[in-house]
Write an enzyme that holds these catalytic residues in place. Structure first.
Site, short mmCIF file in Angstrom:
data_model
loop_
_atom_site.label_atom_id
_atom_site.label_comp_id
_atom_site.label_asym_id
_atom_site.label_seq_id
_atom_site.Cartn_x
_atom_site.Cartn_y
_atom_site.Cartn_z
N LYS A 144 15.99 20.11 9.11
CA LYS A 144 15.96 20.87 7.87
C LYS A 144 14.89 21.96 7.95
O LYS A 144 14.05 21.96 8.85
CB LYS A 144 15.69 19.95 6.68
CG LYS A 144 14.33 19.27 6.72
CD LYS A 144 14.13 18.36 5.52
CE LYS A 144 12.76 17.68 5.57
NZ LYS A 144 12.50 16.85 4.37
N TYR A 154 -13.74 39.70 3.85
CA TYR A 154 -13.68 39.81 2.40
C TYR A 154 -14.58 38.78 1.73
O TYR A 154 -14.57 37.59 2.08
CB TYR A 154 -12.25 39.60 1.90
CG TYR A 154 -11.32 40.73 2.25
CD1 TYR A 154 -11.52 42.01 1.74
CD2 TYR A 154 -10.23 40.51 3.10
CE1 TYR A 154 -10.65 43.04 2.06
CE2 TYR A 154 -9.36 41.54 3.41
CZ TYR A 154 -9.58 42.80 2.90
OH TYR A 154 -8.72 43.83 3.22
#
Length: 356
Positions: A35, A253
């Site tokens: 899956k 950042y």
């Protein structure tokens, strides 16, 4: 020239991991779970490496049809069943096995015009409270389905919420045994964790998923270290820049990391837009030229920064393993507060994939 980030898929490791699953449950047949596009590995890339399996289990009708069109003739199981009554036309045409977990599906099967009976997996709720009939409903449901001419072979199916726990199956198995009392039926109960650690739940079919791809059902690499399972996916890049920090200098950042002493850092061409976890903190393991080191600072969209202190010879062009054989995907996931499943499935489409 394209960015140096890429993933590799090791076909031999897939074949090996399937053999490990078979050794763990020698008396059972195997549904190889593919899956989510084979857990991000690409179902079209990997199914032939798993062709020694007894069947494939997945969710999407499109992936089931892909397998049939590619030549797979053995069983395919739809783990969540069908979502609309008209889906039964495709289940009939492509000879798929479907799970049944709701009363409306029983009625849809009864009303369908099929060329031949279809095999079904009746899902019982083991206490996880996702899909499945409640245990006290099972006998009635079973008799209704058994009476339908559109129904072929029937198998009892369940899933477990806590199979990583040594005691996690005690109550669910008791619930299932009580519900199925008097029904002489094949069963498919075992996921990856049960396949490895709960032989009492193996029964007729096991459904390994994450272990086929070489990661741990518990999220702890140490739990599968002695099984012989091998990582299938490696995510790799290169250093594309080097910075020399002085004490107090920040990185990235928000300056989430500041150097406490003179320090070289490498800038790696990989970020969250490639599928690397954005929440991976400073300290998340990486390997540079085969030497273990760590992420420093925030993960950016296209770059991460890593400490080059343990590898003084590293520089621009040095190889970086983000996860794979040396840096286990479970270790990266744990540092980032997630699971290896998510990292595999999140590999970005822009990342080239090489099959070896």
């Amino acid at each position: 020239m394209s960015r140096p980030v890429f993933a590799t898929i090791d076909q031999q490791a897939l074949r090996h991991n399937l053999s490990v699953a078979r050794q763990a449950a020698p008396g059972s047949r195997i549904w190889s779970v593919v899956k989510a596009n084979a857990y991000g590995h690409g179902i079209a890339r990997v199914w032939q490496s798993l062709s020694a399996t007894d069947g494939f289990a997945l969710l999407n009708m499109e992936e089931a049809i892909l397998l049939r069109d590619a030549g797979w003739q053995k069983p395919i199981l739809l783990l969540e069943g069908f979502f609309h009554a008209e889906d039964l036309d495709l289940i009939d045409r492509y000879r798929l096995t479907t799970s049944v977990h709701s009363s409306w599906q029983i009625q849809a099967i009864a009303n369908a015009s099929l060329s031949a009976p279809i095999d079904i997996y009746v899902k019982v709720n083991s206490g996880m409270n996702r899909l499945g009939f409640r245990p006290e409903q099972l006998h009635n449901v079973w008799q209704k389905l058994r009476a339908l001419p559109n129904v072929g072979d029937m198998t009892l199916m369940a899933h477990f919420a806590d199979a990583e726990n040594p005691q996690g199956l005690v109550e669910p198995l008791q619930r299932i045994e009580h519900a199925a009392e008097g029904l002489a039926v094949p069963r498919s109960l075992s996921n990856s964790a049960c396949t490895l650690w709960h032989p009492e739940a193996h029964y007729d079919w096991v459904r390994p998923g994450i272990i086929l791809y070489g990661a741990s059902p518990s999220g702890e690499w140490q739990d599968i270290a002695e099984t012989g399972l091998k990582p299938v996916m490696t995510l790799q890049s290169e250093i594309i820049g080097v910075q020399q920090l002085q004490p107090g200098d920040g990185v990235g950042y928000g300056y989430r990391y500041r150097a406490s002493q003179p320090q070289r850092i490498g800038v790696v061409a990989c970020g969250y837009a490639d599928g690397y976890p954005r929440h991976a903190p400073s300290g998340t393991p990486v390997a540079v030229d085969g030497i273990l080191t760590q992420v420093v600072g925030a993960v950016s969209m296209d770059m991460i920064t890593v400490d080059l202190t343990p590898c003084p010879d590293a520089g621009i062009g040095s190889t970086v393993e983000l996860w794979g054989n040396q840096v286990k995907i479970d270790q990266v996931a744990k540092a980032a507060g997630t699971v290896g499943y998510e990292l595999m499935c999140a590999l970005a489409p822009r990342v080239p994939v090489k099959v070896i």
